[in-house]
Design a protein around this motif. Structure first.
Motif, PDB file in Angstrom:
ATOM      1  N   THR A   1      -0.205  36.824 -23.477  1.00 56.99           N
ATOM      2  CA  THR A   1      -0.608  35.532 -22.919  1.00 56.99           C
ATOM      3  C   THR A   1       0.608  34.661 -22.623  1.00 56.99           C
ATOM      4  O   THR A   1       0.708  34.045 -21.552  1.00 56.99           O
ATOM      5  CB  THR A   1      -1.550  34.798 -23.892  1.00 56.99           C
TER       6      THR A   1
ATOM      7  N   ARG B   1       1.914  33.265 -18.956  1.00 51.40           N
ATOM      8  CA  ARG B   1       2.098  31.838 -18.692  1.00 51.40           C
ATOM      9  C   ARG B   1       3.489  31.563 -18.111  1.00 51.40           C
ATOM     10  O   ARG B   1       3.641  30.762 -17.186  1.00 51.40           O
ATOM     11  CB  ARG B   1       1.904  31.036 -19.975  1.00 51.40           C
TER      12      ARG B   1
ATOM     13  N   GLU C   1       3.521  32.598 -14.533  1.00 53.01           N
ATOM     14  CA  GLU C   1       2.810  31.651 -13.664  1.00 53.01           C
ATOM     15  C   GLU C   1       3.691  30.460 -13.333  1.00 53.01           C
ATOM     16  O   GLU C   1       3.694  29.963 -12.206  1.00 53.01           O
ATOM     17  CB  GLU C   1       1.525  31.194 -14.359  1.00 53.01           C
TER      18      GLU C   1
END
Length: 267
Positions: free
Chosen positions: A223, A227, A230
């Motif tokens: 995760t 992130r 992104e």
């Protein structure tokens, strides 16, 4: 067919291997003799028990599980058939030049159900005094040490990444490792770094314990990695490092500067 293999003093001093039961340590050495020149063999527990530990009453599945959990072997499946890959086999073994090439398919990330840990088939003399997983790194396995007919750099890279990731998490405090976890496989494919795996274990080991920590830390690392990706992909950020958020002090200074600029403009 059993083969003669090498054993080094480092085998007896490996602290990670010492976490396994004594019979698991004997089994590990015995697997070298059963493996082909690529360090692969069929994952047939009953046959392995008969060949490697014929006189011992033991749970061969549990012993193989210990070796897998501690990063010494990889159990994988190709085309519905199960196999075992011994990690860094080519670094520590020197098969005879006339030994037949491996007929067992190497693990590949896109087609197997476990982490890819294919070791290269080394024919030059094995020169390390340490046993894996301490030497699971690309520098320790140069391309010159591979047999040309079986050189597979992509599988080698996957093998190294998987072994190093498992070892990094274990050293960070995650004792129970399940290298066949789908999230772990996907995390490796997405490029999750060793530090991201380590940080996830350190951040969560106090509240998640035992076997649940590995899955939780892998998901957290994955995760966090997504992130970061992104942020880097935001418009205007391509090709540039992500900018950190300004500190509270910087925000106050910026606000004061804007007030001064406005006062000067109105004056």
């Amino acid at each position: 067919m059993s083969r003669a293999r090498n054993i080094k003093p480092g085998f007896f001093k490996n602290d990670v291997l010492a976490e396994c039961d004594p019979l698991a340590r004997i089994l590990f050495a015995a697997l070298w003799c059963e493996a082909d020149r690529a360090g692969r063999l069929e994952d047939r527990p009953k046959k392995i028990k008969a060949e490697c530990l014929p006189y011992d009453e033991c749970d061969i599945e549990a012993l193989l599980g210990q070796l897998s959990a501690n990063g010494f072997i990889l159990r994988y499946e190709v085309g519905g058939l199960r196999f075992i890959q011994i990690l860094a086999f080519g670094k520590h073994q020197n098969p005879h030049k006339n030994e037949a090439p491996s007929s067992i398919p190497a693990p590949e990330l896109h087609r197997t159900s476990t982490v890819q840990v294919a070791s290269p088939d080394g024919s030059p003399p094995a020169d390390s005094s340490l046993l894996i997983p301490d030497s699971l790194n690309l520098d320790s396995l140069s391309s010159d040490s591979l047999n040309p007919e079986e050189r597979d750099t992509s599988a080698h890279t996957c093998a190294t990444d998987a072994g190093e990731a498992a070892l990094a998490m274990r050293r960070a405090g995650c004792i129970s490792i399940n290298q066949s976890l789908p999230d772990f496989i996907e995390a490796l494919a997405e490029g999750v770094t060793l530090k991201e795996f380590e940080d996830a274990v350190i951040a969560h080991k106090a509240k998640v314990q035992n076997s649940g920590l590995f899955a939780y830390a892998v998901k957290a690392a994955r995760t966090n990695h997504q992130r970061k990706a992104e942020v880097l992909e935001l418009p205007g950020n391509r090709g540039h490092p992500a900018r950190s958020a300004p500190s509270r002090q910087q925000q106050l200074e910026d606000r004061n500067q804007r007030a001064v600029d406005q006062w000067l403009a109105n004056g």
